[in-house]
Design an enzyme around this catalytic site. Structure first.
Site, PDB file in Angstrom:
ATOM      1  N   GLN A  55       0.829  -1.201   0.000  1.00 24.16           N
ATOM      2  CA  GLN A  55       0.000   0.000   0.000  1.00 24.16           C
ATOM      3  C   GLN A  55       0.861   1.247   0.000  1.00 24.16           C
ATOM      4  O   GLN A  55       2.066   1.203   0.262  1.00 24.16           O
ATOM      5  CB  GLN A  55      -0.913   0.005   1.227  1.00 24.16           C
ATOM      6  CG  GLN A  55      -0.171  -0.068   2.545  1.00 24.16           C
ATOM      7  CD  GLN A  55      -1.103  -0.325   3.722  1.00 24.16           C
ATOM      8  OE1 GLN A  55      -1.441   0.612   4.436  1.00 24.16           O
ATOM      9  NE2 GLN A  55      -1.501  -1.571   3.916  1.00 24.16           N
ATOM     10  N   HIS A 103       0.166   5.777   0.841  1.00 22.72           N
ATOM     11  CA  HIS A 103      -0.775   6.745   1.388  1.00 22.72           C
ATOM     12  C   HIS A 103      -0.603   8.095   0.691  1.00 22.72           C
ATOM     13  O   HIS A 103       0.499   8.446   0.259  1.00 22.72           O
ATOM     14  CB  HIS A 103      -0.558   6.906   2.893  1.00 22.72           C
ATOM     15  CG  HIS A 103      -0.574   5.600   3.626  1.00 22.72           C
ATOM     16  ND1 HIS A 103      -1.643   4.731   3.576  1.00 22.72           N
ATOM     17  CD2 HIS A 103       0.358   4.997   4.402  1.00 22.72           C
ATOM     18  CE1 HIS A 103      -1.372   3.663   4.312  1.00 22.72           C
ATOM     19  NE2 HIS A 103      -0.161   3.797   4.817  1.00 22.72           N
ATOM     20  N   ARG A 140      -4.054   0.524  -2.435  1.00 26.46           N
ATOM     21  CA  ARG A 140      -3.434  -0.805  -2.383  1.00 26.46           C
ATOM     22  C   ARG A 140      -2.878  -1.240  -3.738  1.00 26.46           C
ATOM     23  O   ARG A 140      -3.378  -0.843  -4.787  1.00 26.46           O
ATOM     24  CB  ARG A 140      -4.452  -1.837  -1.881  1.00 26.46           C
ATOM     25  CG  ARG A 140      -4.947  -1.539  -0.471  1.00 26.46           C
ATOM     26  CD  ARG A 140      -6.023  -2.517  -0.023  1.00 26.46           C
ATOM     27  NE  ARG A 140      -6.438  -2.224   1.358  1.00 26.46           N
ATOM     28  CZ  ARG A 140      -7.358  -1.341   1.687  1.00 26.46           C
ATOM     29  NH1 ARG A 140      -7.995  -0.667   0.729  1.00 26.46           N
ATOM     30  NH2 ARG A 140      -7.668  -1.122   2.943  1.00 26.46           N
TER      31      ARG A 140
END
Length: 396
Positions: free
Chosen positions: A96, A98, A276
């Site tokens: 993942q 952010h 993701r």
């Protein structure tokens, strides 16, 4: 001082035994992945001030300056700006990345305008905040973090002699490393289903021949736990890192990562925004992910705590943002003081910590227990024997 009642999130990747062992509880037989400590509306901690348990976010909303302090509210707004967790992956957490604060605000507004419910599985942005994070290992902890140099990733793949990986290896040979990594990740995530199935299967078979140790070990684990997942190949673009107890990693916006196994303390901005790239049955939005990821290579910078001048016994994990600050006290019979000008959460991970307020009130935290300290402006005493106490707060 408020003893916190915290929620465990039972994500499928959680260990069945690690969190119960830390908390001194019997395993339920189900995965227990994350223990949340804070005021995130998704699962706020609760505390009882004499009228029954109430959510911490509700208490803060009722009196932001009384709980957080006027300076914290002026700087970060009327909400607790950080979220403290204990993570216990039994199998790998999804690869993942952010968003930045600007990306989070824009993405959240755009999905709201489209009328996508906050709990919809296809939702990327569940709030308007960024999610930088710091993890600190409580024992040996394995993860993937940041891109390897393109040539190193190409060599790792080439060593498996899988024909289906050759097009990706060729992309990794691009002269511009950023474009090499971007092209390789995009090719992995957009590969047609038939080619992907064959390539992933043959990669897993080749990995099985490499044995349980060495540079392919983390990918053997991934192949076992996530059969058929593109994250097996995407993960080979990333650095493998193994932390020892007390070592930490800071992950800013755009850094691709996955946590593989172990137990760690995590401190992050108060957000739940995740894009993701694999090792998950959840939604993967490739175009949005590619906007968020930063395609830069480099070895992860492992952090070690450094003494805080003027605060005996406190060791700080330095990070380049002010919304959260993680330090720890390792106590062996000493009496220490914790500054009370900022809101903070204290978490005991070993031994027992005795907290003493200026009025003489005491609170004892044992392993896995935590407390919220409002910003009163007065120091709190701490003591313990063979005790480790983490302190999560902000920097003003």
């Amino acid at each position: 001082m408020d003893r916190l009642i915290n929620t465990i999130r039972p994500y499928a990747w959680g260990s069945v035994t690690a969190l119960p062992e830390l908390l001194g509880q019997e395993p339920t037989g189900e995965p227990q992945a994350e223990l949340w400590m804070g005021a995130h509306p998704g699962d706020p901690s609760r505390t009882d001030r004499g009228d029954g348990p109430r959510p911490l976010d509700e208490l803060i909303t009722a009196d932001p300056e009384g709980e957080l302090g006027a300076t914290t509210v002026a700087r970060f707004g009327p909400t607790l700006p950080f979220l403290l967790k204990i993570l216990a992956p039994g199998i790998p957490i999804s690869i993942q990345a952010h968003p930045t604060l600007d990306q989070a605000r824009a993405g959240f507004a755009a999905e709201n305008a489209l009328g996508i419910p906050l709990d919809a599985p296809e939702r990327n942005y569940r709030d308007a905040n960024h999610k930088p994070e710091l993890i600190c290992a409580l024992g040996e902890f394995d993860g993937l973090c940041g891109f390897r140099p393109a040539a190193e990733a190409a060599g790792l793949m080439a060593g498996l002699a899988v024909p289906g990986l050759d097009p990706i290896i060729d992309l990794l040979a691009a002269e511009d490393e950023s474009e090499a990594l971007r092209g390789a990740l995009a090719a992995i995530l957009t590969m047609d289903a038939e080619t992907a199935e064959k390539t992933i299967r043959e990669t897993a078979e080749a990995l099985a021949l490499t044995g349980p140790d060495g540079e392919y070990a983390p990918y053997n684990r991934i192949a076992r736990d996530f059969p058929g997942d593109r994250g097996l190949i995407a993960g080979m673009l990333l650095n493998h890192v193994r932390l020892r107890a007390g070592e930490a990693l800071y992950l800013g916006a755009g850094v691709p990562h996955a946590y593989l196994h172990g137990v760690c303390v995590e401190l992050q901005a108060n957000s739940d925004n995740v894009l993701r790239a694999g090792l998950t049955p959840k939604h993967i939005d490739v175009p949005e992910l590619m906007k968020v990821v930063t395609f830069e290579s480099g070895a992860p910078a492992v952090l070690h705590p450094t003494p805080v001048p003027g605060t005996p016994g406190e060791e700080l994990y330095p990070v380049p943002i002010d919304e959260f600050r993680l330090s720890r006290f390792v106590l062996d019979g000493q009496d220490r003081e914790i500054d009370g000008r900022t809101p903070q959460i204290l978490l005991c991970t070993a031994g027992a910590a005795r907290l003493t307020a200026p009025d003489g009130t005491t609170l004892t935290l044992t392993r896995g227990e935590s407390a919220f300290l409002p910003a009163t402006g007065t120091p709190t005493g701490v003591s313990g024997t063979t005790t480790t106490l983490f302190r999560a707060t902000v920097t003003l």
